[in-house]
Design a protein around this motif. Structure first.
Motif, PDB file in Angstrom:
ATOM      1  N   GLN A  61      -1.578   3.606  -1.201  1.00 59.52           N
ATOM      2  CA  GLN A  61      -0.509   4.475  -0.700  1.00 59.52           C
ATOM      3  C   GLN A  61       0.701   3.681  -0.223  1.00 59.52           C
ATOM      4  N   THR A  68       9.502  13.557  -0.558  1.00 60.94           N
ATOM      5  CA  THR A  68       8.856  14.664   0.148  1.00 60.94           C
ATOM      6  C   THR A  68       9.643  15.958  -0.022  1.00 60.94           C
ATOM      7  N   LEU A 183      -1.044  20.103  -3.438  1.00 55.72           N
ATOM      8  CA  LEU A 183      -1.777  18.852  -3.597  1.00 55.72           C
ATOM      9  C   LEU A 183      -3.152  19.067  -4.219  1.00 55.72           C
ATOM     10  N   LEU A 188      -3.733  15.881  -6.443  1.00 59.65           N
ATOM     11  CA  LEU A 188      -3.038  14.779  -5.764  1.00 59.65           C
ATOM     12  C   LEU A 188      -3.796  14.429  -4.493  1.00 59.65           C
ATOM     13  N   THR A 191      -2.296  11.851  -1.759  1.00 57.88           N
ATOM     14  CA  THR A 191      -1.007  12.170  -1.141  1.00 57.88           C
ATOM     15  C   THR A 191      -1.290  12.877   0.180  1.00 57.88           C
ATOM     16  N   LEU A 229       5.712  12.148   3.715  1.00 54.43           N
ATOM     17  CA  LEU A 229       4.535  11.919   2.882  1.00 54.43           C
ATOM     18  C   LEU A 229       4.305  10.458   2.500  1.00 54.43           C
ATOM     19  N   SER A 231       2.058   8.439  -0.634  1.00 52.39           N
ATOM     20  CA  SER A 231       1.462   8.751  -1.923  1.00 52.39           C
ATOM     21  C   SER A 231       1.250   7.470  -2.713  1.00 52.39           C
ATOM     22  N   ASP A 235      -0.716   9.370  -8.201  1.00 49.49           N
ATOM     23  CA  ASP A 235      -0.434  10.751  -7.819  1.00 49.49           C
ATOM     24  C   ASP A 235       0.969  11.163  -8.222  1.00 49.49           C
ATOM     25  N   LEU A 236       1.945  10.279  -8.021  1.00 46.17           N
ATOM     26  CA  LEU A 236       3.326  10.652  -8.330  1.00 46.17           C
ATOM     27  C   LEU A 236       3.560  10.738  -9.835  1.00 46.17           C
TER      28      LEU A 236
END
Length: 461
Positions: A61, A68, A183, A188, A191, A229, A231, A235-236
């Motif tokens: 992360q 966000t 999410l 995700l 995140t 946030l 992440s 995830d992104l």
């Protein structure tokens, strides 16, 4: 060697690695991670780090700052799509008593509400959110800097108001709503509002010496919807695929397309730079390529998410330093590298499965006055109006189901295209927002406003 659809060629991977290596080295970032997605799936991950023997992967992360805001915008569009609010509603209708209730929800999403860029001192990104427990503490005594709706002025407090709107309508905390509605459905799982191991630490790098200092990591409290946030690149990259294609469990393709559409008047400097803003998304025109996404920064972290819809390529770049590599620019470069080295292969052309002859009759050449246009019917069932000379306005149209068509882009966006038929059912002319298109220039007997000279065309007397 057989290459699967999602693989990148070795030369492309080498170019991507070189770009992030240069960014990490020249930007003096303690670490930098990146990902590229194509077809809605991650196809490449890369990392560079200053720590020998330790390379952060796609599951580490980083704080993503203002990316966000795009998540918050998705929540607001969900409320709209459920019929719980309209983007034209003033904030006061759903969240009374803020002192900024005359601003519409759309204006908050597009940063055109005239609100200040930041909350009152002390600097909110480096101090606990407990210092600003209420909306009045976020907005201050004089929240406005510009007339409402007149100009684009980026506002972090504006997204605090949107987060509060989500909480008011849903009756639950912003982060809980985000987890439940976005999410979890999108998978995700890495995140979150608070850091979860493994995560990077945020650093400040001295501008004149190769030394570092740890940055504080604050819970932003009320300001969370603007930048809270954490992440990962994995995830992104998945989130970028959603912003490209939509997901009916979260938001339709039409609604994410709406987010990617300019919604704010551009400043003079923005026009020169080719930048604009949609609904929670930045839009940049660079070297003939339209890019959408968002940048992000908080003390100790930089982030960039960039998507090229036409190329079906997205990139994410995250770094753990307060200032350093231009992550949005680097992400844009990663998109360009893939798009140019391995351009998107178009789908095979296929004819229409069914032909509506009443629609087929519309296809072909038309004239607005003396300007020639072509009207083309696509296999998907839409119409495209194309100027056949160096001047003229083109547009795409969707069918309304009643024989009329609505413009989707350009000058004719939202305008009605209506075929006007004779008593035998054949098409006499097209009416497009009061403009008459005929099969011949100023066709004799056509309903051209002002009439057609009865002597017709002639040479020089």
């Amino acid at each position: 060697m057989t290459t699967s659809q999602d693989d990148l060629l070795p030369g492309t991977r080498r170019a991507l690695l070189h770009r992030i290596a240069v960014a990490q080295s020249e930007g003096r970032a303690p670490s930098l991670v990146a990902a590229v997605a194509r077809g809605g799936k991650a196809v490449w991950h890369g990392a560079r780090t200053s720590v020998d023997g330790h390379g952060p992967d796609e599951n580490v992360q980083y704080r993503i700052g203002s990316i966000t805001k795009t998540f918050t915008a998705v929540l607001v569009l969900r409320l709209r799509d459920e019929g719980l609010l309209d983007l034209g509603d003033p904030l006061e209708k759903h969240l009374p008593g803020t002192g900024a209730g005359e601003i519409t929800i759309a204006q908050l999403l597009a940063h055109t509400g005239g609100l200040a860029a930041e909350s009152p001192a002390p600097w909110w990104e480096r101090t606990p959110g407990s210092l600003r427990p209420d909306l009045v503490d976020v907005l201050g005594e004089q929240p406005f800097r510009h007339p409402v709706g007149r100009r684009h002025h980026y506002s972090n407090p504006g997204y605090t108001l949107l987060g509060a709107l989500v909480e008011e309508v849903r009756g639950a905390a912003w982060e809980d709503v985000l987890r439940r509605e976005v999410l979890e459905p999108l998978g995700l799982h890495r995140t979150s509002g608070s850091p979860q191991a493994p995560h990077a630490g945020g650093w400040a790098v001295h501008p004149w010496a190769d030394v570092m200092m740890p940055e504080p990591s604050e819970d932003l409290g009320r300001m969370a919807p603007a930048g809270q946030l954490w992440s990962t690149t994995a995830d992104l990259a998945r989130f970028a695929g959603f912003l490209l294609l939509g997901d009916d469990r979260v938001l339709s393709a039409a609604s994410v397309q709406e987010m990617r559409t300019p919604a704010a008047p551009a400043e003079t400097a923005d026009l020169a730079a080719g930048t604009s803003y949609g609904l929670g998304m930045q839009i940049v025109n660079r070297a003939g390529r339209t890019l959408v996404g968002h940048s992000g920064s908080l003390p100790g972290f930089l982030a960039g998410l960039v998507i090229s819809v036409d190329d079906d390529v997205a990139a994410v770049v995250l770094a753990n330093c307060t200032s350093g590599p231009p992550t949005f620019t680097v992400a844009a470069d990663l998109v360009r590298i893939v798009a140019e080295a391995e351009p998107r292969v178009p789908e095979p052309w296929r004819p229409m499965a069914e032909v509506d002859h009443a629609v087929l009759e519309l296809a072909g050449q038309w004239y607005w006055g003396t300007q020639p246009f072509g009207l083309r019917l696509s296999a998907a069932g839409g119409l495209a109006l194309e100027p056949l000379s160096s001047v003229g306005r083109g547009a795409r149209f969707r069918a309304n189901g009643d024989g009329t068509w609505t413009g989707l882009d350009g000058y004719y966006a939202g305008e009605l295209l209506r075929p006007v038929r004779r008593t035998d059912g054949s098409v006499r002319h097209l009416d497009l927002g009061s403009f008459v298109f005929t099969r011949q220039p100023y066709e004799e007997g056509a309903s051209v406003p002002g009439g057609v000279d009865p002597e017709g065309w002639r040479g020089l007397p």
